[in-house]
Design an enzyme around this catalytic site. Structure first.
Site, mmCIF file in Angstrom:
data_model
loop_
_atom_site.group_PDB
_atom_site.id
_atom_site.type_symbol
_atom_site.label_atom_id
_atom_site.label_comp_id
_atom_site.label_asym_id
_atom_site.label_seq_id
_atom_site.Cartn_x
_atom_site.Cartn_y
_atom_site.Cartn_z
ATOM 1 N N ASN A 107 -3.943 -19.643 5.221
ATOM 2 C CA ASN A 107 -3.130 -20.868 5.009
ATOM 3 C C ASN A 107 -1.870 -20.604 5.828
ATOM 4 O OD1 ASN A 107 -1.352 -22.136 2.084
ATOM 5 N ND2 ASN A 107 -1.885 -23.213 3.946
ATOM 6 N N CYS A 121 4.833 -24.254 -2.805
ATOM 7 C CA CYS A 121 3.756 -23.732 -1.966
ATOM 8 C C CYS A 121 3.610 -22.247 -2.274
ATOM 9 C CB CYS A 121 4.078 -23.945 -0.485
ATOM 10 S SG CYS A 121 2.873 -23.205 0.635
ATOM 11 N N HIS A 162 -2.079 -30.888 -9.075
ATOM 12 C CA HIS A 162 -3.427 -30.397 -8.774
ATOM 13 C C HIS A 162 -4.464 -31.034 -9.706
ATOM 14 C CE1 HIS A 162 -2.399 -27.101 -5.981
ATOM 15 N NE2 HIS A 162 -1.240 -27.151 -6.602
ATOM 16 N N GLU A 164 -6.174 -29.901 0.320
ATOM 17 C CA GLU A 164 -4.746 -30.012 0.022
ATOM 18 C C GLU A 164 -4.175 -31.392 0.335
ATOM 19 O OE1 GLU A 164 -1.853 -27.178 1.059
ATOM 20 O OE2 GLU A 164 -3.204 -25.456 0.919
ATOM 21 N N CYS A 224 -5.085 -21.773 -0.971
ATOM 22 C CA CYS A 224 -3.993 -22.552 -1.570
ATOM 23 C C CYS A 224 -3.504 -21.767 -2.790
ATOM 24 C CB CYS A 224 -4.496 -23.930 -1.984
ATOM 25 S SG CYS A 224 -3.223 -24.974 -2.735
ATOM 26 N N GLY A 260 -2.929 -23.905 -5.782
ATOM 27 C CA GLY A 260 -4.261 -24.362 -6.196
ATOM 28 C C GLY A 260 -4.995 -23.298 -6.985
#
Ligand SMILES: N[C@H](CCC[C@H](N)C(=O)O)C(=O)O
Length: 281
Positions: free
Chosen positions: A13, A75, A161, A210, A219, A222
């Site tokens: 990522n 993030c 999410h 995402e 993620c 996530g």
């Protein structure tokens, strides 16, 4: 305007990270989209800004922009890269750094062998705060998508999410279903969509479509949201290895009101300098 940057990633990522402590960084949505573009710009899933502290008892402020130019609240993979960045750039020598974001304060600690452990804060489950349109808090919600009903978990880690259980992540309809759920009207600020295959109570596989970036190789928020949803559904233990396409994260959560801990790698790939004026042409 010429800006120095570092290209980094957390399990694939990937990020363009700007030091906005020692240089003036002002980016509009058009410039962010161009920077993130993998042909016309540098290319990344998100842009991260490392800024001076904004609230008492913190060391830095942290801003996150998706590749589509949207600014977001949190993030997880970026947080680990943030810790690595401030250390290698000589912005901090502290073992633990406290960072404010749009959704609260997180604590980052560099571990041996290049790992970073992050206290991601407590998950938010109240629908109105996710935000998700629902009458009451549940561990699983029916969601009508394209004429089919799916059962999702809904969790905020500062960012929203949705979590679906699947039998096999390799065959899950991530692109089709991910893009439909990302813009589902019951998620007024859109949503990140996780597809979780439970191997056993301590191991899952996960793919994430995402918000504002599409499917990424990993993620962090996530992974946290997926473990929270699985624990609430009594399917997971308090310590789970999450295997994403880009690699593994360790997620630890022992239920409300505890905070979620995430441990994983952060890698600097290269440094560079870019003239923003050349970008927007
Ligand atoms: N796409 C996310 C932001 C980046 C999250 C992800 N890269 C992570 O590691 O947590 C959102 O719109 O909320």
């Amino acid at each position: 305007m010429r800006l120095k940057f570092t290209k980094m990633h957390g399990l694939g990522n990937d990020f363009v990270v700007f030091d906005a402590v020692r240089q003036q960084v002002e980016l509009d949505a058009v410039t962010i989209r161009r920077l993130a573009d993998r042909r016309f710009g540098i290319g990344c899933d998100q842009i991260l800004l490392v800024e001076p502290p904004r609230v008492p008892d913190t060391d830095f402020h942290y801003r996150i922009f998706n590749a589509d130019g949207s600014e977001v609240e949190q993030c997880g993979n970026g947080a680990r890269c943030f810790a690595q960045f401030v250390r290698e750039q000589g912005l901090s020598t502290q073992e633990e750094i406290r960072v404010s974001t749009a959704s609260g304060v997180i604590r980052l600690a560099l571990q041996p062998e290049g790992l970073v452990r992050v206290n991601m804060g407590a998950p938010v489950l109240e629908p109105a705060l996710i935000p998700f349109l629902a009458a009451k808090t549940q561990w699983s919600y029916p969601l009508e998508v394209d004429g089919e009903t799916f059962h999702i978990g809904a969790v905020s880690m500062g960012n929203p999410h949705a979590v679906l259980l699947v039998d096999d992540v390799d065959t899950a309809p991530v692109a089709r279903l991910g893009s439909l759920i990302e813009t589902h009207p019951r998620f007024p600020q859109r949503v990140n969509v996780g597809f979780m295959q439970i191997i056993n109570t301590q191991r899952v596989r996960l793919r994430v479509y995402e918000r504002g970036a599409g499917e990424t190789l990993a993620c962090g928020t996530g992974a946290c949201a997926a473990v929270v949803s699985g624990w609430l559904r009594k399917l997971l233990a308090p310590r789970v290895q999450v295997r994403l396409p880009g690699g593994e994260l360790l997620i630890e959560w022992c239920g409300p009101p505890q905070t979620v801990w995430m441990t994983g790698p952060a890698v600097s790939v290269f440094q560079g300098e870019i003239d923003l004026l050349r970008l927007v042409l």
